[in-house]
Design an enzyme around this catalytic site. Structure first.
Site, PDB file in Angstrom:
ATOM      1  N   SER A  23      -7.191   9.978  -5.728  1.00  0.00           N
ATOM      2  CA  SER A  23      -6.666  10.252  -4.391  1.00  0.00           C
ATOM      3  C   SER A  23      -5.662  11.391  -4.313  1.00  0.00           C
ATOM      4  O   SER A  23      -5.472  11.973  -3.241  1.00  0.00           O
ATOM      5  CB  SER A  23      -6.025   8.983  -3.824  1.00  0.00           C
ATOM      6  OG  SER A  23      -4.949   8.559  -4.643  1.00  0.00           O
ATOM      7  N   GLY A  31       3.448  -4.166  -6.058  1.00  0.00           N
ATOM      8  CA  GLY A  31       3.280  -4.112  -4.604  1.00  0.00           C
ATOM      9  C   GLY A  31       1.938  -4.668  -4.202  1.00  0.00           C
ATOM     10  O   GLY A  31       1.099  -3.973  -3.635  1.00  0.00           O
ATOM     11  N   SER A  84       6.423   9.135   1.989  1.00  0.00           N
ATOM     12  CA  SER A  84       7.111   9.430   0.736  1.00  0.00           C
ATOM     13  C   SER A  84       6.675  10.767   0.170  1.00  0.00           C
ATOM     14  O   SER A  84       7.254  11.251  -0.791  1.00  0.00           O
ATOM     15  CB  SER A  84       6.833   8.328  -0.289  1.00  0.00           C
ATOM     16  OG  SER A  84       5.454   8.298  -0.616  1.00  0.00           O
ATOM     17  N   GLU A  93      -4.382  -1.840  -5.996  1.00  0.00           N
ATOM     18  CA  GLU A  93      -2.978  -1.527  -5.736  1.00  0.00           C
ATOM     19  C   GLU A  93      -2.133  -1.897  -6.946  1.00  0.00           C
ATOM     20  O   GLU A  93      -2.580  -2.621  -7.842  1.00  0.00           O
ATOM     21  CB  GLU A  93      -2.477  -2.247  -4.480  1.00  0.00           C
ATOM     22  CG  GLU A  93      -2.487  -3.752  -4.554  1.00  0.00           C
ATOM     23  CD  GLU A  93      -2.025  -4.402  -3.255  1.00  0.00           C
ATOM     24  OE1 GLU A  93      -1.486  -3.703  -2.387  1.00  0.00           O
ATOM     25  OE2 GLU A  93      -2.209  -5.625  -3.121  1.00  0.00           O
ATOM     26  N   LYS A 111      -4.780  13.040   1.986  1.00  0.00           N
ATOM     27  CA  LYS A 111      -4.062  12.858   3.249  1.00  0.00           C
ATOM     28  C   LYS A 111      -4.297  13.987   4.249  1.00  0.00           C
ATOM     29  O   LYS A 111      -4.158  13.775   5.457  1.00  0.00           O
ATOM     30  CB  LYS A 111      -2.566  12.716   2.989  1.00  0.00           C
ATOM     31  CG  LYS A 111      -2.166  11.438   2.269  1.00  0.00           C
ATOM     32  CD  LYS A 111      -2.223  10.249   3.198  1.00  0.00           C
ATOM     33  CE  LYS A 111      -1.572   9.024   2.563  1.00  0.00           C
ATOM     34  NZ  LYS A 111      -1.532   7.881   3.475  1.00  0.00           N
ATOM     35  N   ASP A 155       0.925  -6.732  -1.944  1.00  0.00           N
ATOM     36  CA  ASP A 155       0.858  -7.358  -0.626  1.00  0.00           C
ATOM     37  C   ASP A 155      -0.548  -7.347  -0.056  1.00  0.00           C
ATOM     38  O   ASP A 155      -0.976  -8.307   0.605  1.00  0.00           O
ATOM     39  CB  ASP A 155       1.814  -6.658   0.348  1.00  0.00           C
ATOM     40  CG  ASP A 155       1.513  -5.169   0.462  1.00  0.00           C
ATOM     41  OD1 ASP A 155       0.993  -4.733   1.498  1.00  0.00           O
ATOM     42  OD2 ASP A 155       1.800  -4.432  -0.491  1.00  0.00           O
TER      43      ASP A 155
END
Length: 341
Positions: free
Chosen positions: A324, A224, A88, A220, A63, A226
């Site tokens: 990650s 979750g 988060s 994923e 990030k 989606d």
């Protein structure tokens, strides 16, 4: 369930040229993280696998790349008006450090149940950022981070740098895959975790430019899924506060930018159960001697599933996996890796 159609013109909102610019912005500020391999893992998986260790990035996750790129390019207006974001943990830590480095006042919206190690690191960096910086808590059961951030933007005139759905953030995240291709050459497969799709979007743009034959797969958590449903139907699906140990992938939906980019450049999406994440974390610790968080294990868990279900598809292939992040509470790590009854 909220469903919308993607604006496919936004699939071109980030280019490989933007990622190269991001790489220049990051020079001297980020860690060019190592790429590791394991002969034993190669034997187990039936492929030549290269792990990009973003768990060793500044603030312990990829990030930092996107946050610094976006904040550096907008630092004048951000210093004048102040920045707001929501996360988060990993994006929050990255923004907090960048706020300290660039001397930008930052307001960070975090859930009350954010991992303690991530919250502590955010507060440590913000203590050295300009006056007015701080954390605003929210309860996931009472409001959404997006709604709270919008209210604060309206009240204070802050500028939003979201965790994934922003062209400059996406471009910065893409530099991780860019470095991987530069270091190891062409790949047949690239497995990337997916929460909101920023890292996956940037990685897929790099793959298209640097190695067009590479098959990019987003992974994923099952709870979750989606992004998987959105990818299959080409209609945006949402999920609210999924129950998964992969806290970095508990985002409610793909973004306005990331959804069309994923549709345009990613070859496949898949989901894995939390148990597979625990197994992948253990494997990374045993074979690579690296500590990763559950979200950081998504790529390897996806690769292991393909190796188990379709080993012929991987035979003799060169495979990249992006680890990650590595921000996990030690007590939580011990609990996750404890033998199951």
């Amino acid at each position: 369930m909220h469903c919308t159609q993607p604006d496919m013109s936004l699939a071109r909102s980030v280019t490989y040229r933007d990622i190269r610019l991001a790489a220049r912005n990051l020079e001297g500020m980020h860690h060019r993280t190592p790429v590791l391999a394991s002969e034993r893992l190669n034997e187990q998986l039936g492929a030549e696998v290269y792990f990009k260790c973003e768990n060793l990035q500044r603030t312990g996750a990829f990030k930092f790349r996107g946050a610094f790129n976006a904040m550096a390019q907008q630092q004048e207006i951000l210093r004048r008006r102040g920045l707001i974001t929501y996360s988060s943990g990993n994006h929050a830590q990255a923004v907090a450090l960048c706020a300290r480095l660039l001397q930008i006042p930052a307001t960070i919206v975090m859930p009350v149940d954010a991992p303690a190690v991530k919250r502590a690191n955010v507060e440590r960096h913000l203590a050295h950022a300009p006056a007015g910086s701080g954390v605003v808590e929210y309860d996931r059961g009472e409001t959404t981070r997006e709604d709270l951030a919008k209210r604060l933007i309206d009240e204070r005139g802050l500028v939003l740098i979201p965790p994934y759905d922003h062209p400059q953030v996406i471009a910065g995240q893409g530099t991780a895959a860019m470095e991987l291709f530069e270091d190891v050459g062409d790949l047949d497969w690239l497995f990337v975790c997916c929460g909101g799709g920023g890292l996956l979007s940037g990685s897929s743009i790099c793959a298209r430019a640097m190695c067009p034959s590479c098959r990019v797969v987003g992974v994923e958590p099952e709870a979750g899924d989606d992004a998987c449903r959105s990818f299959r139907t080409r209609t945006l699906h949402t999920v609210r506060d999924p129950e998964t140990i992969a806290d970095g992938a508990r985002t409610p939906f793909l973004g306005r930018y990331t959804f069309p980019i994923v549709l345009e450049h990613v070859q496949d999406m898949m989901s894995v159960p939390d148990s597979a994440l625990i197994d992948a974390m253990r494997l990374v610790m045993e074979q690579l001697k690296q500590v990763i968080e559950p979200t950081g294990a998504l790529g390897l868990a996806g690769l292991r599933r393909v190796a188990a279900d379709r080993p012929q598809d991987l035979a003799g292939c060169r495979v990249g996996v992006i680890l990650s992040g590595g921000n996990v509470d030690i007590d939580r790590l011990v609990s996750l890796l404890a033998p199951r009854p």
